[in-house]
Design an enzyme around this catalytic site. Structure first.
Site, PDB file in Angstrom:
ATOM      1  N   TYR A 189       0.844  -1.193   0.000  1.00 59.22           N
ATOM      2  CA  TYR A 189       0.000   0.000   0.000  1.00 59.22           C
ATOM      3  C   TYR A 189       0.879   1.241   0.000  1.00 59.22           C
ATOM      4  O   TYR A 189       1.834   1.325   0.781  1.00 59.22           O
ATOM      5  CB  TYR A 189      -0.881   0.008   1.247  1.00 59.22           C
ATOM      6  CG  TYR A 189      -1.804   1.198   1.362  1.00 59.22           C
ATOM      7  CD1 TYR A 189      -2.871   1.354   0.487  1.00 59.22           C
ATOM      8  CD2 TYR A 189      -1.622   2.156   2.353  1.00 59.22           C
ATOM      9  CE1 TYR A 189      -3.738   2.444   0.609  1.00 59.22           C
ATOM     10  CE2 TYR A 189      -2.481   3.244   2.480  1.00 59.22           C
ATOM     11  CZ  TYR A 189      -3.537   3.375   1.604  1.00 59.22           C
ATOM     12  OH  TYR A 189      -4.390   4.445   1.720  1.00 59.22           O
ATOM     13  N   ASP A 199       9.093   2.905   0.479  1.00 53.99           N
ATOM     14  CA  ASP A 199       8.001   3.601   1.161  1.00 53.99           C
ATOM     15  C   ASP A 199       8.090   3.232   2.636  1.00 53.99           C
ATOM     16  O   ASP A 199       7.661   2.156   3.051  1.00 53.99           O
ATOM     17  CB  ASP A 199       6.654   3.203   0.552  1.00 53.99           C
ATOM     18  CG  ASP A 199       5.486   3.878   1.264  1.00 53.99           C
ATOM     19  OD1 ASP A 199       5.735   4.640   2.225  1.00 53.99           O
ATOM     20  OD2 ASP A 199       4.336   3.643   0.846  1.00 53.99           O
ATOM     21  N   LYS A 244       3.508   8.791   9.487  1.00 52.97           N
ATOM     22  CA  LYS A 244       3.248   8.140  10.777  1.00 52.97           C
ATOM     23  C   LYS A 244       4.197   8.613  11.894  1.00 52.97           C
ATOM     24  O   LYS A 244       3.995   9.684  12.420  1.00 52.97           O
ATOM     25  CB  LYS A 244       3.218   6.618  10.599  1.00 52.97           C
ATOM     26  CG  LYS A 244       2.083   6.225   9.621  1.00 52.97           C
ATOM     27  CD  LYS A 244       1.754   4.757   9.523  1.00 52.97           C
ATOM     28  CE  LYS A 244       0.468   4.563   8.739  1.00 52.97           C
ATOM     29  NZ  LYS A 244       0.612   3.989   7.415  1.00 52.97           N
TER      30      LYS A 244
HETATM   31  C1  LIG Z   1      -0.019   4.463   6.054  1.00 52.24           C
HETATM   32  C2  LIG Z   1       0.749   4.273   4.829  1.00 52.24           C
HETATM   33  C3  LIG Z   1       0.648   5.166   3.745  1.00 52.24           C
HETATM   34  C4  LIG Z   1      -0.363   6.271   3.696  1.00 52.24           C
HETATM   35  O1  LIG Z   1      -0.199   7.213   4.708  1.00 52.24           O
HETATM   36  P1  LIG Z   1      -1.462   8.103   5.144  1.00 52.24           P
HETATM   37  O2  LIG Z   1      -0.881   9.052   6.161  1.00 52.24           O
HETATM   38  O3  LIG Z   1      -2.455   7.148   5.709  1.00 52.24           O
HETATM   39  O4  LIG Z   1      -1.965   8.798   3.945  1.00 52.24           O
HETATM   40  C5  LIG Z   1       1.497   4.989   2.678  1.00 52.24           C
HETATM   41  N1  LIG Z   1       2.399   3.994   2.647  1.00 52.24           N
HETATM   42  C6  LIG Z   1       2.517   3.115   3.664  1.00 52.24           C
HETATM   43  C7  LIG Z   1       3.567   2.050   3.589  1.00 52.24           C
HETATM   44  C8  LIG Z   1       1.685   3.206   4.769  1.00 52.24           C
HETATM   45  O5  LIG Z   1       1.773   2.302   5.748  1.00 52.24           O
END
Ligand SMILES: *Cc1c(COP(=O)(O)O)cnc(C)c1O
Ligand SMILES: CC(=O)N[C@H]1CO[C@H](CO)[C@@H](O)[C@@H]1O
Length: 455
Positions: free
Chosen positions: A173, A266, A294
């Site tokens: 994701y 990511d 995060k």
């Molecule tokens: C949470 C997450 C996102 C998206 O971040 P948001 O702050 O929810 O938009 C993108 N990449 C990874 C790997 C994530 O865990």
């Protein structure tokens, strides 16, 4: 978030609670009348009653818990039930919820105003902390979410290479931007079709999907296409928890270099979560571009993308690649991030402790499962962990799909009723914090044993 787009549409697992009378030791089984009432109202006001899909508990069934407050390793719901929380607002609460130092810093900063829309010294401070910590980052751009960071990263990778196609991995994701909403079906390396209505074919035509852990699936795509970037969660947290082999990440580094593509980690979830230097220092493989979110926001909305000076100077106004944000670099968010990173940095033992505690928890859950005849597997990396109801090992999304999601749903509800708050999907990871104590973990394992016996 993520897979929830698809998975939340799956029929909810049957998961009515066990009658209270069958529960041995813990005594109290929680009830959730006020949460249910609040959600009933919410669902008339907001789609599904939530601001982000996973919160609706669709893939475990049962109603969501409506929170009242959080502190340290704990959360309290509107019915007054107390939980040990292993979601930690999906990762940011790594030094504990509502930490006194972070709260103090936020309120001192708020007294000077909540948004400037102009540069502030706080941005320099957080940027320097990130640049000093993360091997692949020499300059950084702040955004308001991980999704935004990933959108910026994508445009940057294309701008820098002059190529359009990207390779992502099944089950990974990268936020909800159009181009990333492709999981692809089964099989190796298929051309992606959109996962959500409203995503135009054109947006995903350039998104190719490879299989996690499978270097051949990546090389085939790189050989046959002009690829701008290979984008990956260096430890997966969005198909459940999947820990890669170092050789796989190193292989991606070698292949992208060979074919002139950029390697993107990511690290929105893994950044400052698996190690202070992020997954790239944990595994010793440095990407070209890194996305963060995060933990770097310490519980406030922050995202960031960073890379070498050469790549980052493509970004406006230093260069021609446009990306902007009214609230980006917001002083409150910077303050919370700075305080959180400083605390994590203060003691190198912090990450050793996070991993020790994560391992103690996962080992205990696996032992409880096996003792009561359930197939379970799991793993940890720093302050991130996960487990699946299947023999394992789980090394890719297609392995994760073999786990017993209905059993996970029943387990989730029964843990919840006994005061343990776990992520509401078999396709989500768990998060340990510095303030979870050994006693908290022992208590969790006592409940886990009880629930495994009832499952
Ligand atoms: C949470 C997450 C996102 C998206 O971040 P948001 O702050 O929810 O938009 C993108 N990449 C990874 C790997 C994530 O865990
Ligand atoms: C193991 C542990 O929690 N260590 C430390 C992490 O860093 C903080 C500094 O903020 C220490 O107070 C903790 O003891």
């Amino acid at each position: 978030m993520k897979l929830a787009l698809l998975l939340s549409l799956l029929p909810a697992a049957a998961c009515l609670s066990a009658p209270a009378a069958t529960v041995a030791q813990s005594g109290k089984i929680y009830t959730f009348a006020k949460s249910a009432a609040s959600m009933a109202e919410a669902s008339t006001l907001m789609p599904g009653g939530v601001s982000s899909p996973v919160r609706a508990f669709k893939s475990v069934g049962g109603g969501p818990i409506v929170f009242d407050r959080v502190k340290g390793a704990r959360a309290w719901d509107v019915d007054g039930n107390e939980y040990l929380d292993y979601v930690g607002t999906w990762g940011p609460a790594i030094i504990g919820h509502a930490d006194d130092g972070v709260l103090k810093r936020i309120s001192e900063t708020a007294a000077k105003g909540t948004s400037f829309g102009a540069p502030s010294v706080l941005e320099n401070d957080l940027a320097r902390l990130i640049i000093d910590a993360v091997p692949g980052v020499e300059m950084v751009r702040f955004t308001n979410s991980g999704t935004e960071a990933c959108m910026g990263m994508l445009r940057l990778a294309r701008a820098f290479t002059g190529r359009e196609k990207i390779v992502k991995f099944e089950g990974c994701y990268h936020g909800h931007a159009d181009s990333f909403l492709v999981q692809a079906g089964s099989g190796v390396a298929t051309l992606g079709l959109p996962d959500s209505p409203g995503v135009p074919d054109g947006a995903t035509r350039s998104t190719l999907c490879a299989q996690y852990g499978n270097l051949e699936s990546v090389e085939k795509l790189l050989r046959e296409n002009e690829v701008a970037a290979v984008i990956i969660e260096p430890v997966v947290g969005n198909s459940g928890f999947i820990r890669p082999e170092k050789e796989f990440l190193q292989g991606l580094r070698d292949l992208t270099t060979k074919y002139g593509a950029l390697l993107v980690f990511d690290e929105v979830m893994t950044g400052f979560r698996v190690a202070y230097g992020c997954a790239q220092s944990y595994f010793g493989v440095t990407p070209d571009i890194t996305t963060l979110g995060k933990v770097v926001g310490g519980g406030l909305p922050v995202g960031a993308y960073g890379a070498s000076r050469e790549i980052m100077e493509m970004v406006a106004p230093a260069g021609p690649m446009y990306q902007a944000g009214t609230l980006s670099g917001n002083p409150l968010a910077m303050a919370a991030g700075i305080e959180t990173l400083k605390r994590l940095k203060a003691d190198p033992n912090n990450y050793t402790e996070l991993e020790r505690k994560s391992k103690k928890l996962v080992d205990g859950i696996l032992e409880a499962g096996k003792k009561h005849g359930h197939a379970v597997c799991g793993g940890v990396a720093g302050g991130m962990f996960g487990f699946f109801f299947c023999e394992g090992p789980v090394k890719s999304f297609s392995d994760a799909e073999k786990a017993d999601a209905a059993k996970f749903g029943r387990w989730h509800r029964m843990m919840l009723e006994r005061g343990i708050y776990l992520a509401p999907s078999t396709y989500e990871a768990g998060f340990m914090s510095l303030v979870h104590t050994d006693a908290d973990i022992d208590q969790t394992l006592a409940v886990a044993n009880e629930v495994m016996a009832l499952l």
